[in-house]
Motif scaffolding. Structure first.
Motif, mmCIF file in Angstrom:
data_model
loop_
_atom_site.group_PDB
_atom_site.id
_atom_site.type_symbol
_atom_site.label_atom_id
_atom_site.label_comp_id
_atom_site.label_asym_id
_atom_site.label_seq_id
_atom_site.Cartn_x
_atom_site.Cartn_y
_atom_site.Cartn_z
ATOM 1 N N GLY A 76 6.057 22.877 -43.762
ATOM 2 C CA GLY A 76 6.141 21.536 -44.323
ATOM 3 C C GLY A 76 6.735 21.454 -45.714
ATOM 4 N N PRO B 30 2.768 17.636 -44.096
ATOM 5 C CA PRO B 30 1.482 17.212 -43.513
ATOM 6 C C PRO B 30 0.732 16.213 -44.395
ATOM 7 C CG PRO B 30 1.707 19.617 -43.467
ATOM 8 C CD PRO B 30 2.797 19.093 -44.332
ATOM 9 N N ASP C 102 2.092 12.867 -43.746
ATOM 10 C CA ASP C 102 1.513 12.369 -42.487
ATOM 11 C C ASP C 102 0.111 11.790 -42.728
ATOM 12 O OD1 ASP C 102 3.711 13.089 -40.978
ATOM 13 O OD2 ASP C 102 2.915 15.077 -40.496
ATOM 14 N N VAL C 103 -0.672 12.448 -43.592
ATOM 15 C CA VAL C 103 -2.003 11.946 -43.934
ATOM 16 C C VAL C 103 -1.896 10.568 -44.579
ATOM 17 C CG1 VAL C 103 -3.968 12.281 -45.496
ATOM 18 C CG2 VAL C 103 -3.113 14.192 -44.127
ATOM 19 N N TYR D 8 -0.992 7.926 -42.012
ATOM 20 C CA TYR D 8 -2.128 7.674 -41.122
ATOM 21 C C TYR D 8 -3.128 6.742 -41.798
ATOM 22 C CZ TYR D 8 -6.309 8.790 -38.301
ATOM 23 O OH TYR D 8 -7.428 8.724 -37.530
ATOM 24 N N ALA E 109 -7.809 11.675 -41.311
ATOM 25 C CA ALA E 109 -6.393 12.058 -41.370
ATOM 26 C C ALA E 109 -6.234 13.555 -41.624
ATOM 27 C CB ALA E 109 -5.684 11.260 -42.460
ATOM 28 N N VAL F 138 -6.853 15.432 -38.486
ATOM 29 C CA VAL F 138 -5.779 15.295 -37.499
ATOM 30 C C VAL F 138 -4.558 16.136 -37.863
ATOM 31 C CG1 VAL F 138 -4.108 13.668 -36.516
ATOM 32 C CG2 VAL F 138 -6.514 13.011 -36.715
ATOM 33 N N TYR F 139 -4.157 16.146 -39.146
ATOM 34 C CA TYR F 139 -2.870 16.729 -39.535
ATOM 35 C C TYR F 139 -2.959 18.031 -40.330
ATOM 36 C CZ TYR F 139 -0.864 12.260 -38.129
ATOM 37 O OH TYR F 139 -0.486 11.166 -37.411
ATOM 38 N N VAL F 140 -4.046 18.282 -41.017
ATOM 39 C CA VAL F 140 -4.088 19.415 -41.945
ATOM 40 C C VAL F 140 -5.015 20.527 -41.467
ATOM 41 C CG1 VAL F 140 -4.631 20.145 -44.295
ATOM 42 C CG2 VAL F 140 -3.455 17.969 -43.903
#
Length: 363
Positions: free
Chosen positions: A85, A283, A286-287, A290, A316, A319-321
Motif C-alpha cells: 500500500g 489501506p 480505504d479506512v 469506509y 473499518a 475490514v481493511y487493516v
C-alpha cells in the motif's frame, strides 16, 4: 550453442565471395550493435527527471532521487520493494511511462512457468508444434512491469534471462522450427537484430520494472543473489509522519478543515500498527472512505467517545487493516491492543472484541 566454424577455399571464386560476404555481414552486425548501445546510453543519459507524483502523498524524496540516479547510472532494471500500500506499482507505472508511451504490466502468479514468461512449444491444429514467445519476449520493445514478482518462482521463470541481464546471449532449449530437427535453437541476444522465431533481442526501451511486498518477501518465492544484483533496489516506505499524511490527504482530497493542534486518533493507531508491521497509506485511505460512507462528515481529528465515534473506526480497521497483521507475535498483539484501545477510547466491550480479533491473528 557455438556456431560451427566455417572454412573457405581460396582457390574457389565462390568461396572467396562467400567469405567476403560473411565479413561484411559481421561488420554490419557490429555496427548495428554499437548503434543500439549508443541508443541505450542516450536513453539513460538524456532521460528527463522522473518528477514526484502529486497523487501520492508521503513518499520520501529519496525514492525519486534514487530512481533518477539509477537511470542516469545506466541501470536497466529496477525493483521497488516495501510494505503493501505504499504506491510501488503506481511509481513503477510512472517510470515505465517516462521511458516509453507503450508499456506492459503483468502480475506474478505461482502458476507462472518459463513458458508463460519466455515462451515454448504449442501444438497446432494439424498436429505440428510451433514455438510461441511468452509475455516477456512479446514485449521486448517496451518496459515490462512485473508486479508482485515474488509470487512466481522467480529464478525458474526468468532465470534463463540471467545471461541477457548480464549483457550476454543465451540459448533456450527450443528449436526455432520444432518440426525440423536441423533448425537452430531459439536465441535471446542482449542487443542486435531480432529474427523471430530463431532469435529475439530487446529494444533500447526494454527494461524490467518489478515490485515486491516486503511482508511477503519471507513467505513467498525468493530471488537468488545472482539475479538480485541485476536490479537496482529502491525501498518505498510508509509515510514517516502519519498525522501529517492524514492532514494533507483530508484537507486536499476531502477539502476538510483540519484543526491545527489536535492529533488524529487514526494517526495514533496507524503509528502503533507501523511499530509492529509497517503498512502503506492505501489501506488507511480505504479506512477513511469506509468511515465516511458510514458516518457523513466524520471528524477524524475529534476525540472519539465510547458511544458512537470509535466503532466506525474499529469496524473499518477490522475490514481493511487487521487482516494484514496475520502472524504477529502474541506480545505484539497485546501491546497493539492497548495502544489502539487507548487511541480510540474504546469501551470495555469494544476492547474485548479488539483483543479477540488480534489474538486470532497472532501466533
Amino acid at each position: 550453442m557455438a556456431s560451427p566454424v566455417k572454412t573457405y577455399r581460396g582457390n574457389r571464386a565462390s568461396d572467396v565471395d562467400a567469405m567476403f560476404n560473411e565479413i561484411a555481414r559481421s561488420l554490419d552486425a557490429r555496427s548495428e550493435d554499437e548503434s543500439n548501445e549508443s541508443t541505450n546510453r542516450g536513453l539513460l543519459e538524456d532521460k528527463q527527471v522522473v518528477e514526484p507524483l502529486s497523487e501520492l502523498i508521503g513518499i520520501d524524496p529519496s525514492v525519486y532521487r534514487q530512481i533518477n540516479a539509477a537511470l542516469k547510472a545506466g541501470s536497466r532494471h529496477i525493483m521497488f520493494y516495501g510494505p503493501p500500500g505504499t504506491g510501488k506499482t503506481t511509481i513503477a507505472q510512472r517510470v515505465a511511462g517516462e521511458i516509453s508511451e507503450q508499456w506492459k504490466l503483468i502480475t506474478g502468479s505461482s502458476d507462472f512457468t518459463s513458458q508463460d514468461v519466455l515462451g515454448g512449444y504449442i501444438p497446432l491444429a494439424d498436429g505440428k508444434l510451433k514455438f510461441f514467445p511468452g509475455v516477456l519476449l512479446e514485449n521486448f520493445d517496451r518496459p515490462l512491469i512485473f508486479d508482485e514478482l515474488n509470487r512466481c518462482d522467480i529464478d525458474k521463470v526468468i532465470g534463463p534471462l540471467f545471461s541477457v541481464l548480464s549483457g550476454q546471449s543465451t540459448v533456450l532449449p527450443y528449436l526455432s522450427d520444432p518440426n525440423d530437427p536441423e533448425s537452430s535453437r531459439v536465441e535471446i541476444r542482449p542487443k542486435g537484430t531480432s529474427n523471430p522465431p530463431a532469435s529475439y533481442s530487446p529494444s533500447s526501451k526494454w527494461m524490467i520494472i518489478a515490485t515486491i511486498n516486503s511482508i511477503d518477501k519471507a513467505s513467498l518465492y525468493q530471488m537468488s543473489y545472482a539475479l538480485t544484483r541485476r536490479f537496482a533496489w529502491i525501498y518505498v516506505a510508509e509515510p514517516s509522519d502519519a498525522d501529517a499524511f492524514l492532514r494533507e490527504y483530508l484537507s486536499r482530497d476531502l477539502a476538510s478543515e483540519i484543526p491545527a493542534t489536535s492529533r488524529s486518533p487514526l494517526a495514533e493507531v496507524w503509528s502503533a500498527i507501523n511499530d509492529v508491521r509497517p503498512i502503506g497509506a492505501a489501506p488507511i485511505i480505504d479506512v477513511i472512505r469506509y468511515v465516511l460512507g458510514e458516518v457523513d462528515g466524520f471528524d477524524f481529528f475529534a476525540p472519539t467517545d465510547e458511544e458512537g465515534l470509535s466503532m466506525p473506526l474499529l469496524d473499518a480497521l477490522s475490514v481493511y487493516v487487521f487482516p494484514m497483521l496475520d502472524g504477529i507475535l502474541r506480545d505484539e498483539s497485546d501491546s497493539l491492543r492497548d495502544k489502539i484501545a487507548d487511541a480510540l477510547k474504546l469501551s470495555q466491550d469494544a476492547r474485548m472484541l479488539l483483543s479477540s480479533r488480534l489474538i486470532q491473528l497472532s501466533i
